[in-house]
Design an enzyme around this catalytic site. Structure first.
Site, mmCIF file in Angstrom:
data_model
loop_
_atom_site.group_PDB
_atom_site.id
_atom_site.type_symbol
_atom_site.label_atom_id
_atom_site.label_comp_id
_atom_site.label_asym_id
_atom_site.label_seq_id
_atom_site.Cartn_x
_atom_site.Cartn_y
_atom_site.Cartn_z
ATOM 1 N N ARG A 1 -0.790 13.922 3.886
ATOM 2 C CA ARG A 1 -0.621 14.942 2.608
ATOM 3 C C ARG A 1 1.344 15.125 2.381
ATOM 4 O O ARG A 1 2.107 14.250 3.318
ATOM 5 C CB ARG A 1 -0.347 15.813 2.968
ATOM 6 C CG ARG A 1 -1.823 16.564 3.538
ATOM 7 C CD ARG A 1 -2.322 16.577 1.666
ATOM 8 N NE ARG A 1 -3.946 17.020 1.951
ATOM 9 C CZ ARG A 1 -4.576 16.232 1.377
ATOM 10 N NH1 ARG A 1 -4.604 14.621 1.264
ATOM 11 N NH2 ARG A 1 -5.954 16.752 1.208
ATOM 12 N N HIS B 1 -1.130 9.106 -5.490
ATOM 13 C CA HIS B 1 -2.239 10.019 -4.443
ATOM 14 C C HIS B 1 -4.018 8.939 -4.468
ATOM 15 O O HIS B 1 -4.772 9.959 -5.351
ATOM 16 C CB HIS B 1 -2.512 11.154 -4.658
ATOM 17 C CG HIS B 1 -2.798 12.051 -3.819
ATOM 18 N ND1 HIS B 1 -2.916 13.696 -3.098
ATOM 19 C CD2 HIS B 1 -4.061 11.814 -3.353
ATOM 20 C CE1 HIS B 1 -3.449 13.514 -2.683
ATOM 21 N NE2 HIS B 1 -4.164 13.169 -2.046
#
Length: 305
Positions: free
Chosen positions: A220, A268
């Site tokens: 993250r 991502h």
């Protein structure tokens, strides 16, 4: 009884259609279409609007669309009586392992350099047998990454909240972080995002790595203190980083990461959930909920995963 799909910024249609395919009798609402909130007992979500679930008086389950659940657990207004579940998917695990291996090998052989230069310039490269990779977080995804890297021939160790003496590799415990870092040439972050792990990739941690260490973050964006990484790369203590996750996504065009040649960016994409693969899990838990049976892949709120 209704199921609501809430995924702002992500088209819910594929999820709605797959839920209908797997359970034709399921009444499904795609947020933000009009609906009766008191009828909703099951929610499928990714990055919901904060505080929205307090408006559903009969909600029983909130199911994450992916392996991560910090987008749910970080909302302080999630009702205490609601169960949170996550996805565990073999394909996500395979994809993550392959992606991390690709980043590691790109770092060792500097393939991006050759791709971006038109000259016939040969460069030095690093060798597998000279690298020690440290994986922070050895849950489902981390354990699979460890296995992939060791199969290739890398020396690998892991770091977790508790040491695991019976593991195939050395797993250091929470109070052994310094020892874990001191031998790590390539640091891979696969930690869940919790209050304890937020901002863990910071200057203090980087300084405990050997000079020239490399950072890979596929967990993250909130794990990383961005200006600390830039400082440590610019001073030469870190040789660079590969980042797939960021505090703000998409990464703004003016962000300094884009201009730093030692920082490699991907949008991502390490492992992307395929609704066809994971909706059966969601449907199975929906049926278990309606039958009063224990749910699978329940998140422990006190741990955050």
């Amino acid at each position: 009884m209704s199921v609501i799909v809430i995924s702002p910024g992500r088209d819910p249609e594929a999820w709605v259609q797959e839920l209908k395919n797997q359970h034709p009798g399921m009444k499904i609402i795609a947020y933000p279409e009009e609906h009766a909130k008191e009828e909703v007992e099951y929610a499928v979500t990714w990055k919901h609007p904060r505080g929205i679930f307090k408006n559903y008086p009969n909600l029983k389950v909130i199911a994450s669309m992916g392996a991560g659940v910090d987008h749910i657990t970080s909302d302080p207004e999630i009702p205490e009586n609601v169960t949170i579940t996550r996805i565990i998917d073999d394909q996500l695990t395979i994809d993550m392992s392959a992606f991390v291996l690709a980043l590691v090998m790109n770092h060792l052989r500097d393939l991006s350099f050759h791709h971006n230069h038109t000259s016939w310039e040969q460069t030095d490269y690093l060798r597998i047998e000279d690298q020690h990779i440290g994986v922070m977080g050895v849950g489902v995804l981390g354990s699979a990454v460890v296995k992939t890297l060791t199969n290739v021939g890398f020396e690998v160790s892991g770091w977790a909240t508790q040491p695991k003496p019976d593991a195939a590799i050395t797993i250091y415990g929470e109070d052994q972080l310094d020892e874990f870092l001191s031998q790590t040439n390539i640091l891979v972050c696969l930690l869940p995002l919790t209050q304890q792990t937020e901002n863990i990739l910071n200057k203090e941690l980087f300084q405990k790595l050997p000079k020239g260490a490399y950072i890979i973050n596929v967990a993250r964006g909130q794990h990383l203190v961005e200006h600390d990484l830039l400082e440590m790369v610019d001073t030469g203590h870190l040789s660079g980083a590969s980042l797939d996750v960021f505090r703000k996504e998409p990464l703004p065009e003016e962000h300094p990461f884009w201009k730093n040649p030692k920082i490699r960016i991907s949008p991502h994409i390490a492992s992307v959930t395929d609704p066809r693969k994971v909706v059966p899990q969601l449907v199975q838990n929906y049926i278990r909920m309606t039958e009063g049976k224990p749910l699978k892949n329940i998140v422990k709120r006190q741990k955050g995963y």
